[in-house]
Write an enzyme that holds these catalytic residues in place. Structure first.
Site, PDB file in Angstrom:
ATOM      1  N   GLN A   1     -13.699   0.056 -20.016  1.00  0.00           N
ATOM      2  CA  GLN A   1     -13.643  -0.437 -18.816  1.00  0.00           C
ATOM      3  C   GLN A   1     -12.805  -1.849 -18.782  1.00  0.00           C
ATOM      4  OE1 GLN A   1     -17.148  -2.308 -17.469  1.00  0.00           O
ATOM      5  NE2 GLN A   1     -16.326  -2.786 -15.244  1.00  0.00           N
TER       6      GLN A   1
ATOM      7  N   ASP B   1      -0.355   0.226  -4.656  1.00  0.00           N
ATOM      8  CA  ASP B   1       0.621   0.736  -5.825  1.00  0.00           C
ATOM      9  C   ASP B   1       1.121   2.140  -5.777  1.00  0.00           C
ATOM     10  OD1 ASP B   1       0.352  -1.992  -7.229  1.00  0.00           O
ATOM     11  OD2 ASP B   1      -1.684  -1.455  -7.590  1.00  0.00           O
TER      12      ASP B   1
ATOM     13  N   LYS C   1       0.031 -14.285   4.183  1.00  0.00           N
ATOM     14  CA  LYS C   1      -0.778 -12.951   4.751  1.00  0.00           C
ATOM     15  C   LYS C   1      -1.835 -13.810   5.717  1.00  0.00           C
ATOM     16  CE  LYS C   1      -1.835 -11.315   0.066  1.00  0.00           C
ATOM     17  NZ  LYS C   1      -2.389 -10.084  -0.509  1.00  0.00           N
TER      18      LYS C   1
ATOM     19  N   GLN D   1      -9.394 -10.621  -6.564  1.00  0.00           N
ATOM     20  CA  GLN D   1      -9.441  -9.584  -7.598  1.00  0.00           C
ATOM     21  C   GLN D   1     -10.563 -10.115  -8.556  1.00  0.00           C
ATOM     22  OE1 GLN D   1      -5.819  -7.648  -9.832  1.00  0.00           O
ATOM     23  NE2 GLN D   1      -5.938  -9.384 -10.848  1.00  0.00           N
TER      24      GLN D   1
ATOM     25  N   THR E   1     -13.197   1.480  -0.746  1.00  0.00           N
ATOM     26  CA  THR E   1     -11.694   1.584  -1.530  1.00  0.00           C
ATOM     27  C   THR E   1     -11.047   2.856  -0.661  1.00  0.00           C
ATOM     28  OG1 THR E   1     -12.254   2.727  -3.310  1.00  0.00           O
ATOM     29  CG2 THR E   1     -12.382   0.334  -3.563  1.00  0.00           C
TER      30      THR E   1
ATOM     31  N   ALA F   1       1.668  -6.436   2.123  1.00  0.00           N
ATOM     32  CA  ALA F   1       0.464  -6.367   2.847  1.00  0.00           C
ATOM     33  C   ALA F   1       0.494  -7.138   4.254  1.00  0.00           C
ATOM     34  CB  ALA F   1      -0.713  -6.962   2.036  1.00  0.00           C
TER      35      ALA F   1
ATOM     36  N   HIS G   1     -10.979  -0.268   3.328  1.00  0.00           N
ATOM     37  CA  HIS G   1      -9.583  -0.619   2.488  1.00  0.00           C
ATOM     38  C   HIS G   1      -8.740   0.232   3.131  1.00  0.00           C
ATOM     39  CE1 HIS G   1     -11.511  -2.596  -1.231  1.00  0.00           C
ATOM     40  NE2 HIS G   1     -12.340  -2.552  -0.298  1.00  0.00           N
TER      41      HIS G   1
ATOM     42  N   GLU H   1     -18.658  -3.608  -3.366  1.00  0.00           N
ATOM     43  CA  GLU H   1     -17.742  -2.465  -3.104  1.00  0.00           C
ATOM     44  C   GLU H   1     -17.995  -1.402  -3.790  1.00  0.00           C
ATOM     45  OE1 GLU H   1     -13.425  -3.779  -3.733  1.00  0.00           O
ATOM     46  OE2 GLU H   1     -13.280  -2.255  -5.055  1.00  0.00           O
TER      47      GLU H   1
ATOM     48  N   TYR I   1      -5.559 -13.462  -5.858  1.00  0.00           N
ATOM     49  CA  TYR I   1      -5.557 -13.132  -7.389  1.00  0.00           C
ATOM     50  C   TYR I   1      -5.751 -14.447  -7.960  1.00  0.00           C
ATOM     51  CZ  TYR I   1      -3.707  -8.803  -5.588  1.00  0.00           C
ATOM     52  OH  TYR I   1      -3.677  -7.514  -5.027  1.00  0.00           O
TER      53      TYR I   1
HETATM   54  P1  FAD Z   1       0.919  -8.134  -1.426  1.00  0.00           P
HETATM   55  O1  FAD Z   1       0.402  -8.957  -0.802  1.00  0.00           O
HETATM   56  O2  FAD Z   1       1.980  -7.241  -0.653  1.00  0.00           O
HETATM   57  O3  FAD Z   1       1.596  -8.334  -2.964  1.00  0.00           O
HETATM   58  C1  FAD Z   1       2.376  -7.573  -3.715  1.00  0.00           C
HETATM   59  C2  FAD Z   1       3.382  -8.280  -4.789  1.00  0.00           C
HETATM   60  O4  FAD Z   1       4.226  -8.642  -3.756  1.00  0.00           O
HETATM   61  C3  FAD Z   1       2.695  -9.494  -5.280  1.00  0.00           C
HETATM   62  O5  FAD Z   1       3.092  -9.589  -6.498  1.00  0.00           O
HETATM   63  C4  FAD Z   1       3.040 -10.498  -4.165  1.00  0.00           C
HETATM   64  O6  FAD Z   1       3.324 -11.758  -4.988  1.00  0.00           O
HETATM   65  C5  FAD Z   1       4.507 -10.073  -3.847  1.00  0.00           C
HETATM   66  N1  FAD Z   1       4.826 -10.748  -2.427  1.00  0.00           N
HETATM   67  C6  FAD Z   1       3.949 -10.509  -1.342  1.00  0.00           C
HETATM   68  N2  FAD Z   1       5.012 -10.967  -0.075  1.00  0.00           N
HETATM   69  C7  FAD Z   1       6.044 -11.202  -0.606  1.00  0.00           C
HETATM   70  C8  FAD Z   1       7.447 -11.455  -0.009  1.00  0.00           C
HETATM   71  N3  FAD Z   1       7.233 -11.782   1.175  1.00  0.00           N
HETATM   72  N4  FAD Z   1       8.370 -11.429  -0.867  1.00  0.00           N
HETATM   73  C9  FAD Z   1       8.433 -11.308  -2.254  1.00  0.00           C
HETATM   74  N5  FAD Z   1       7.172 -10.973  -2.918  1.00  0.00           N
HETATM   75  C10 FAD Z   1       5.966 -10.889  -2.064  1.00  0.00           C
HETATM   76  N6  FAD Z   1      -5.495  -0.605  -4.199  1.00  0.00           N
HETATM   77  C11 FAD Z   1      -5.877   0.523  -3.790  1.00  0.00           C
HETATM   78  O7  FAD Z   1      -4.910   1.451  -3.911  1.00  0.00           O
HETATM   79  N7  FAD Z   1      -6.857   0.835  -2.993  1.00  0.00           N
HETATM   80  C12 FAD Z   1      -7.961  -0.195  -2.905  1.00  0.00           C
HETATM   81  O8  FAD Z   1      -8.783   0.103  -1.979  1.00  0.00           O
HETATM   82  C13 FAD Z   1      -7.566  -1.526  -3.276  1.00  0.00           C
HETATM   83  N8  FAD Z   1      -8.596  -2.265  -3.101  1.00  0.00           N
HETATM   84  C14 FAD Z   1      -8.356  -3.619  -3.575  1.00  0.00           C
HETATM   85  C15 FAD Z   1      -9.342  -4.932  -3.196  1.00  0.00           C
HETATM   86  C16 FAD Z   1      -9.160  -5.917  -3.784  1.00  0.00           C
HETATM   87  C17 FAD Z   1     -10.076  -7.218  -3.532  1.00  0.00           C
HETATM   88  C18 FAD Z   1      -8.072  -6.147  -4.532  1.00  0.00           C
HETATM   89  C19 FAD Z   1      -7.920  -7.879  -5.240  1.00  0.00           C
HETATM   90  C20 FAD Z   1      -6.978  -5.214  -4.941  1.00  0.00           C
HETATM   91  C21 FAD Z   1      -7.137  -3.900  -4.362  1.00  0.00           C
HETATM   92  N9  FAD Z   1      -6.337  -3.029  -4.697  1.00  0.00           N
HETATM   93  C22 FAD Z   1      -6.429  -1.739  -4.217  1.00  0.00           C
HETATM   94  C23 FAD Z   1      -5.064  -3.213  -5.569  1.00  0.00           C
HETATM   95  C24 FAD Z   1      -3.948  -3.660  -4.547  1.00  0.00           C
HETATM   96  O9  FAD Z   1      -3.657  -2.414  -3.752  1.00  0.00           O
HETATM   97  C25 FAD Z   1      -2.873  -4.100  -5.634  1.00  0.00           C
HETATM   98  O10 FAD Z   1      -3.445  -5.208  -6.428  1.00  0.00           O
HETATM   99  C26 FAD Z   1      -1.381  -4.042  -5.066  1.00  0.00           C
HETATM  100  O11 FAD Z   1      -0.583  -4.197  -6.305  1.00  0.00           O
HETATM  101  C27 FAD Z   1      -1.165  -5.327  -4.262  1.00  0.00           C
HETATM  102  O12 FAD Z   1      -1.766  -5.338  -2.911  1.00  0.00           O
HETATM  103  P2  FAD Z   1      -1.670  -6.673  -2.172  1.00  0.00           P
HETATM  104  O13 FAD Z   1      -2.130  -6.239  -0.770  1.00  0.00           O
HETATM  105  O14 FAD Z   1      -2.209  -7.942  -2.845  1.00  0.00           O
HETATM  106  O15 FAD Z   1      -0.166  -6.782  -1.951  1.00  0.00           O
END
Ligand code: FAD
Length: 300
Positions: free
Chosen positions: A217, A114, A170, A181, A52, A130, A82, A21, A150
């Site tokens: 970090q 976020d 998902k 993560q 990203t 997502a 991403h 990445e 996660y």
């Molecule tokens: P989701 O899967 O939507 O989950 C978000 C929260 O909502 C979680 O707590 C989940 O449990 C909850 N949730 C999901 N579905 C539901 C539902 N139906 N009802 C109620 N609650 C629900 N961020 C960036 O800005 N740019 C990047 O390029 C980036 N790359 C990443 C790459 C990886 C491998 C990882 C692990 C994270 C990355 N992130 C990035 C961070 C990510 O955007 C954050 O962790 C964000 O808070 C959650 O994203 P998600 O897609 O997992 O969200």
């Protein structure tokens, strides 16, 4: 090529999928630096490189697409773009997807994202989770779509049960693979794998590994992602914190041990968070090539 096909081919060849990445540099002119980094990584040939994207839509400004297309066109390596939905409306998203498709990038990591720290802007309701974005991407075109997972639960919800329900949603929405993560204790990743497989989540799940380079970090990661620090790593940081070179060496060694163990367990893949440091990626991949000997003895 679609990344799901890469996972399938590697699985048939009994090999893990190895990916890196990088992030688009924040400074103006930084794109040349990242191109140089990519040239250095070119002959290592990871299975794919992910780029990203800023949650506030800043991927467009900071060149996610440009870099993802460059990886494919100039290095003949598959790229993973991403994409975050939290601040986007459907019109923005359609434009972005069209641009990605036009540049020939076939793989997207669909994330909620976020709200950027300090931003006064409101998040959009269009892509609240997502899973909604994954559906949108599939209804737009023929992309291969990955999503995040996660090992210690997402910071907003730590319960394993909810974690699994949301992961399953998902996959049902069309996630073809998952990237985890970062974590510092492999057991948390193995628990996630067990839970996912017993919830009948079948898509490949790749382990995200971030080598430690400095104390600050690590502190940032704990605060942002809520990951736990095992006492072995705390002791390493304590021992070497006055000597940055020694800390980096010890941090890399810790990450290598994690990777060795993951490969011995026959994981689907390892994704190295390079922090745009060619030496991190180079050492991880060189080490990986040696480890292929170990992993070829493992049954996937
Ligand atoms: P989701 O899967 O939507 O989950 C978000 C929260 O909502 C979680 O707590 C989940 O449990 C909850 N949730 C999901 N579905 C539901 C539902 N139906 N009802 C109620 N609650 C629900 N961020 C960036 O800005 N740019 C990047 O390029 C980036 N790359 C990443 C790459 C990886 C491998 C990882 C692990 C994270 C990355 N992130 C990035 C961070 C990510 O955007 C954050 O962790 C964000 O808070 C959650 O994203 P998600 O897609 O997992 O969200």
């Amino acid at each position: 090529m679609k990344i799901k096909k890469i996972y399938k081919q590697n699985k048939q060849a009994k090999q893990p999928t190895i990916s890196l990445e990088i992030f688009p540099p924040k400074k103006d002119g930084g794109i040349e630096t990242i191109y140089q980094t990519l040239t250095e990584l070119g002959d290592l040939k990871p299975d794919f490189i992910s780029v990203t994207y800023g949650a506030g839509g800043s991927g467009a400004v900071n060149n996610t697409l440009e870099i993802a297309a460059h990886i494919k066109e100039q290095h003949n390596i598959e790229s993973l773009h991403h994409l975050t939905g939290i601040m986007a409306n459907d019109q923005d998203m359609l434009k972005t997807l069209k641009a990605i498709q036009e540049r020939g990038v076939e793989n997207i990591l669909a994330l909620r994202g976020d709200v950027p720290v300090g931003s006064e802007a409101k998040s959009s309701d269009t892509y609240q989770y997502a899973s909604k974005l994954i559906e949108e991407i599939h209804s737009f075109g023929k992309f291969c779509v990955g999503a995040a997972c996660y090992p210690e639960g997402h910071i907003e919800r730590r319960a394993a049960i909810e974690n699994m329900e949301h992961l399953k949603q998902k996959e049902e929405a069309g996630a073809d693979f998952f990237v985890s993560q970062l974590f510092f204790e492999n057991d948390s990743f193995y628990r996630l794998l067990d839970d996912a497989r017993s919830t009948r989540i079948c898509a490949p799940i790749t382990a995200g590994i971030m080598p430690i380079l400095s104390r600050s970090q690590v502190e940032r990661m704990i605060f942002m992602c809520g990951v736990s620090l095992p006492s072995k790593l705390i002791k390493i940081i304590h021992k070497y914190e006055q000597n940055i070179d020694d800390l980096r060496k010890a941090g890399l060694e810790y990450a290598f041990e994690q990777i060795d163990d993951l490969l011995k367990h026959g994981v689907d893949g390892v994704h190295v968070y390079t922090m745009n440091r060619p030496n991190v990626a180079r050492s991880a991949l060189t080490r990986y090539k040696n480890l292929l000997t170990i992993s070829s003895e493992v049954n996937f």
